[in-house]
Design an enzyme around this catalytic site. Structure first.
Site: not given
Ligand code: PAF
Length: 280
Positions: A37, A61, A147, A185-186
């Site tokens: 990030h 999502q 990313g 990755s988180s």
């Molecule tokens: O990639 C992410 O972290 C998420 O899918 C995003 C683009 C912030 C949308 O919630």
């Protein structure tokens, strides 16, 4: 750094910046920030006058409620990292702020949204498009940074921006990797120590598969990657597809496209990891 949780307040600040002819760059995130990030934030600061970062764990999502609940949240550490990185505005809206009423919009991105993640996480990209469009409306950035680990997400966001006529330029940034190759990755925080030792095999086997091209057929390379990873007790491949990097249509022969790209999702224990590799 100003921390803002209200859309109108953010818009007012950014309108003032625009009056001073400042270019606004935007990095949307779900928090639990890592070096990947921060590389987006760095690039955003290099290419724009003002950097806005959003942190919002977007419920629409997540097709799996447990995944949403388990998603790592580290708000204080995130704010410290962003402040130190030179971010100007941190946008941290609540669910009520982003969804005062349910978002009933249904998007159709054709093949790009249907394959791979689209097939295995029904509704995921619709939710991504809902939140990214709302965030784009709030920020009205000149550029937005994503990313490449989420390779398909970038294709979906580009298509969404095209369909909805956004002026925001979508900037794709390279994957950052740990020293052992694991894509940052988180979700890596959820790996226990045994899983963390196994997870870098995903990137290692993808890299090894590069050496097999073009001598082996597309199908043989797919079999090599899937079988090798599935032979590891802690790993289970959900999908590995080799697709055209633009259309995400399946590739059957190496000379079919200029950008054959391998995209993979693997369960490492309960943790679902994704990665990708370009065969060019
Ligand atoms: O990639 C992410 O972290 C998420 O899918 C995003 C683009 C912030 C949308 O919630």
């Amino acid at each position: 750094m100003k921390t803002v949780s209200n859309i109108k307040v953010l818009r007012n600040y950014l309108a003032e910046e625009r009056l001073q002819n400042k270019h606004i760059g935007f990095v949307p995130t779900m928090g639990a920030l890592h070096e990947g990030h921060l590389s987006l934030v760095k690039r955003c600061l290099e290419e724009n006058d003002v950097c806005v970062v959003s942190i919002f764990v977007n419920p629409t999502q997540f097709n799996d409620k447990n995944d949403l609940e388990a998603y790592p949240r580290t708000p204080e550490a995130d704010a410290d990292l962003l402040e130190a990185a030179g971010c100007h505005y941190l946008f941290v809206p609540s669910v009520e702020e982003m969804y005062p009423e349910p978002d009933t919009r249904v998007f159709d991105f054709g093949n790009i949204g249907r394959v791979m993640e689209g097939a295995h996480r029904p509704g995921h990209f619709n939710g991504v498009a809902q939140i990214v469009s709302k965030l784009f409306d709030a920020v009205e950035a000149r550029r937005a940074y994503f990313g490449e680990k989420d390779f398909q997400q970038i294709a979906v966001v580009r298509e969404m921006a095209r369909q909805l006529g956004y002026a925001t330029e979508i900037v794709a940034c390279p994957i950052l990797r740990e020293a052992d190759g694991l894509a940052m990755s988180s979700r890596n925080r959820r790996l226990d120590s045994k899983q963390r030792r196994k997870a870098p095999l995903i990137a290692k086997i993808l890299k090894e598969s590069l050496r097999l091209v073009p001598q082996m057929s597309v199908q043989e390379v797919k079999d090599f990657v899937i079988d090798t990873l599935n032979n590891e007790p802690l790993l289970c491949v959900e999908y590995f597809e080799i697709v055209d990097g633009q259309t995400l249509m399946p590739v059957n022969h190496w000379d079919q496209t200029a950008s054959p790209t391998g995209c993979i999702a693997v369960f490492c224990g309960q943790v679902r990891l994704i990665d990708n590799i370009m065969y060019t």
